[in-house]
Motif scaffolding. Structure first.
Motif, PDB file in Angstrom:
ATOM      1  N   VAL A 198      -1.333  61.066  18.716  1.00  0.00           N
ATOM      2  CA  VAL A 198      -2.817  60.707  18.080  1.00  0.00           C
ATOM      3  C   VAL A 198      -2.937  61.380  16.836  1.00  0.00           C
TER       4      VAL A 198
ATOM      5  N   GLN B 241     -16.384  54.943  16.137  1.00  0.00           N
ATOM      6  CA  GLN B 241     -16.718  56.300  16.028  1.00  0.00           C
ATOM      7  C   GLN B 241     -17.338  56.875  14.577  1.00  0.00           C
TER       8      GLN B 241
ATOM      9  N   GLU C 190      -2.611  61.228  13.148  1.00  0.00           N
ATOM     10  CA  GLU C 190      -2.531  60.135  12.176  1.00  0.00           C
ATOM     11  C   GLU C 190      -1.364  60.521  10.989  1.00  0.00           C
TER      12      GLU C 190
ATOM     13  N   HIS D  70     -14.437  58.111  25.615  1.00  0.00           N
ATOM     14  CA  HIS D  70     -14.457  59.563  25.244  1.00  0.00           C
ATOM     15  C   HIS D  70     -15.234  60.217  26.211  1.00  0.00           C
TER      16      HIS D  70
ATOM     17  N   GLY E  77      -6.527  52.948  21.921  1.00  0.00           N
ATOM     18  CA  GLY E  77      -7.609  52.127  21.487  1.00  0.00           C
ATOM     19  C   GLY E  77      -8.850  52.203  22.443  1.00  0.00           C
TER      20      GLY E  77
ATOM     21  N   ALA F 286      -7.479  57.639  22.668  1.00  0.00           N
ATOM     22  CA  ALA F 286      -7.418  57.580  21.441  1.00  0.00           C
ATOM     23  C   ALA F 286      -6.318  56.720  21.100  1.00  0.00           C
ATOM     24  N   ARG F 287      -5.042  56.900  21.722  1.00  0.00           N
ATOM     25  CA  ARG F 287      -3.728  56.240  21.350  1.00  0.00           C
ATOM     26  C   ARG F 287      -3.832  54.822  21.861  1.00  0.00           C
TER      27      ARG F 287
ATOM     28  N   SER G 291     -17.582  58.560  11.113  1.00  0.00           N
ATOM     29  CA  SER G 291     -16.368  58.590  10.509  1.00  0.00           C
ATOM     30  C   SER G 291     -15.958  60.172  10.121  1.00  0.00           C
ATOM     31  N   ARG G 292     -14.796  60.433   9.854  1.00  0.00           N
ATOM     32  CA  ARG G 292     -14.123  61.623   9.585  1.00  0.00           C
ATOM     33  C   ARG G 292     -15.155  62.612   8.688  1.00  0.00           C
TER      34      ARG G 292
ATOM     35  N   ARG H 243     -12.262  56.536  14.456  1.00  0.00           N
ATOM     36  CA  ARG H 243     -11.685  55.467  14.886  1.00  0.00           C
ATOM     37  C   ARG H 243     -12.929  54.173  14.594  1.00  0.00           C
ATOM     38  N   PRO H 244     -12.458  52.958  14.589  1.00  0.00           N
ATOM     39  CA  PRO H 244     -13.642  51.969  14.539  1.00  0.00           C
ATOM     40  C   PRO H 244     -14.616  52.446  15.798  1.00  0.00           C
TER      41      PRO H 244
ATOM     42  N   THR I  49     -10.033  63.318  18.614  1.00  0.00           N
ATOM     43  CA  THR I  49     -10.296  62.356  19.450  1.00  0.00           C
ATOM     44  C   THR I  49     -11.732  61.706  19.327  1.00  0.00           C
TER      45      THR I  49
END
Ligand SMILES: [Zn+2]
Length: 640
Positions: A119, A135, A121, A76, A70, A67-68, A137-138, A132-133, A128
């Motif tokens: 990691v 993945q 934000e 994953h 990129g 994740a860190r 979305s939250r 992220r792009p 994780t």
């Protein structure tokens, strides 16, 4: 010598601000020898490290690095909740570092935090699997995404760290995550809940730890929202994640057992902190109904493999018991919170039953393989799971080193490391001992510090001897629990007085104690037959054997001539006996007619197999099953 209490907050996993009893921490209750000391020792020496190695090997720590750097989403590995096992491992390590001061483990703890910290934000979000792009979305999948569940385990790990080592950057990571949760899921934010409860119980404890009521209010919002269909309907129905009915209106636990139990634990915490008596009574009733009709003899909960869920009332099939190890941990969490709130001994009874017969039996004797599900009847001998492979299935006939969903090993690890806290409690002028183990216990009463030493070989022996090692210059009380199963034959004596019969429940001894005073509790641990409620159809006509808190089982290596456990019946006219071979029962070999069709017309009499001559066979504690290779096993033995 009484040990000194110096550690921060004394290392209490649960620290309510009110209630009938006050918890003691792992620095106040030190388990010194016997059954639980052995488990704590295995935990310290191998079990925690085994979890570390498998979590690393499974790639669940690498997820943070990926994740860190990129490299997501492609890099994953594991399920969407893989982060939670890293946090549960950190919680186990934090308690263990607090318990033993292991500096090597502390360095490994810090090394894990090094990989997690970058990691997070800027707004506190930490996961994780999402955001992220490339993945999802939250918070786009609250039903299955487990983001809030993962924060829950992060917060519990941080509380363990804060209450043992002290405030540090890991606690700060958790604080930023908790603030983020409040900002995003508070009133006017995303007014929904997580599919897997856990954030509730964690937020209440984080509020207790920090003294900041904003986390308590967020826990309240989550508890009150659940049951109002903020989650989508799913194949198992909303009852699966307890979103069918509000918690305070729920009559009995249903759906996914671990979810129901974690939610109930958070519900009790919330009810206690907000003095919500209606909610507390609802949860007491709910647990009472669940124990009365939806719980296995072992204390295990969850009768369905489908949905890992509770069954209906009395639906407790021995050969399909799910009884997840995590549900055992969850039940201990709920019962301990209710014990603190009410002081009622029945909650400690179920903790004892569940610890010995579910939690203790999950790991093997070296802490390197685990049961996830805990069946009460193993019909086929099964296979040895590969030593070096991740097991894709939750259910296995023998313990497996690791699972694709490996929630149970780290749950066992954090429970063992913090177990001291579950043994005893205190009040203004009393010390209550609920679980018996060789231990030294110190507590601060209003009148000053007191301490006792507990000597016992329990559960192999029923004698528990408590000696006062530090006292105050006024009357105080030592309470001992007589378990519900000890309904006849328990006795108690103080110093040289005659032994007096005592019945189940909390037995208080109040006096002006002097150093050297002793209390001896003798519990009757002779083996006994136990019969099920006839409405538990699956085991009707069967008996089990218990001795003290231990459930026993029959396993095929103890049968002659390669017999399997289904080829014998119990001779119930001969009671179980304790001899040099341990506990034995009389069994009768059965031969059955293996026809083309297993049903037949009858003249009204029940068909049975042909019986041979009775013989004696040894039983073993259920928690020691499956240690001799593939075997068949049963707890409930048929009498006909
Ligand atoms: Zn589990």
């Amino acid at each position: 010598m009484p040990h000194s209490v110096t550690r921060l907050d004394q290392g209490r996993p649960v620290a309510p601000t009110r209630g009938t009893l006050r918890p003691l921490g792992i620095s106040e209750v030190r388990i010194t020898d016997g059954f639980w000391a052995d488990r704590q020792d295995i935990n310290a020496r191998t079990l925690i490290e085994h979890c570390e190695q498998w979590i690393a090997r499974s790639g669940w720590v690498d997820n943070f690095d990926a994740a860190r750097e990129g490299r997501m989403p492609g890099a994953h590995t594991g399920r969407e909740f893989a982060d939670s096992d890293v946090y549960k491992l950190l919680e186990a390590m934090a308690w263990e570092i607090g318990r033993s001061g292991d500096q090597g483990m502390n360095a490994r703890f810090e090394a894990l935090v090094d990989r997690i910290e970058p990691v997070q934000e800027p707004d506190g979000y930490l996961n994780t699997y999402f955001g992220r792009p490339g993945q999802a979305s939250r918070y786009s999948d609250l039903e299955w995404g487990h983001e809030l569940y993962c924060y829950g385990h992060l917060l519990q790990a941080a509380v363990a760290r804060g209450r043992t080592t002290g405030e540090d950057r890991f606690v700060e990571i958790a604080r930023r995550a908790a603030d983020h949760v409040c900002a995003v899921f508070g009133a006017g934010g995303i007014e929904r809940v997580c599919g897997h409860p856990e954030i509730e119980v964690a937020l209440v404890e984080f509020a207790r730890y920090t003294g900041d009521d904003k986390y308590l209010e967020q826990a309240r919002l989550f508890v009150e929202r659940r049951g109002h269909h903020t989650l989508a309907d799913i194949e198992f129905g909303r009852a699966y994640f307890q979103d069918e009915t509000p918690l305070r209106d729920t009559a009995v636990m249903a759906g996914h057992a671990v979810r129901a139990l974690y939610l109930a634990a958070g519900g009790v915490d919330l009810a206690v902190e907000t003095d919500d008596r209606e909610l507390l009574e609802a949860l007491r009733r709910q647990l009472g109904e669940t124990v009365a009709r939806r719980t296995y003899l072992t204390g295990g909960m969850g009768a369905h493999h489908e949905g890992e869920s509770f069954g209906q009332d009395h639906e407790l099939p021995a050969d399909r018991s799910y009884s997840e190890s995590c549900a055992g941990v969850g039940s201990v969490m709920v019962n301990f919170r209710l014990l603190l709130a009410t002081g009622e001994a029945e909650y400690a009874d179920l903790i004892e039953r569940t610890l010995y017969n579910v939690v203790a039996g999950s790991p093997n004797e070296t802490g390197t393989a685990f049961f996830y599900t805990n069946t009460l009847h193993q019909r086929v001998r099964g296979e040895v799971p590969p030593e070096n492979e991740l097991s894709p299935r939750a259910s296995s006939s023998l313990r497996a080193p690791w699972f694709e969903v490996s929630c149970c090993p780290t749950n066992v690890a954090r429970t063992f490391a913090s177990l001291g806290s579950y043994l005893a409690t205190t009040s203004a002028d009393g010390l209550q001992i609920h679980q018996y183990a060789g231990a030294s216990i110190a507590a601060d009463l209003d009148a000053g510090p007191v301490a006792v030493q507990v000597e016992t070989r329990y559960p192999d022996d029923g004698l528990v001897r408590v000696s006062v090692t530090q006292t105050v210059d006024s009357e105080w009380e030592i309470g001992l629990r007589v378990p519900g199963w000890a309904d006849t034959g328990a006795t108690l004596r103080v110093n040289d007085s005659a032994a007096e019969p005592v019945g189940p429940g909390a037995v208080p001894v109040r006096r002006r104690f002097a150093v050297g005073d002793t209390i001896e509790l003798a519990l009757p641990i002779a083996p006994r037959f136990t019969a099920p409620d006839p409405r538990i159809d699956a085991v009707r006509g069967s008996l089990a054997v218990e001795a003290g808190p231990i459930v026993y089982c029959l396993e095929s290596p103890d049968l002659p001539g390669g017999l399997d456990v289904d080829a014998v019946r119990l001779d119930a006219s001969a009671p179980p006996t304790l001899g040099t071979d341990g506990i034995t029962v009389a069994l009768v070999p059965q031969s059955f007619d293996d026809g083309a069709w297993p049903y037949r017309t009858t003249d009204g009499s029940l068909p049975g197999g042909t019986a041979g001559a009775a013989f004696a066979a040894a039983l073993i504690p259920y928690h020691r099953r499956a240690n001799r290779g593939p075997a068949t096993m049963r707890v409930w033995m048929p009498c006909e």
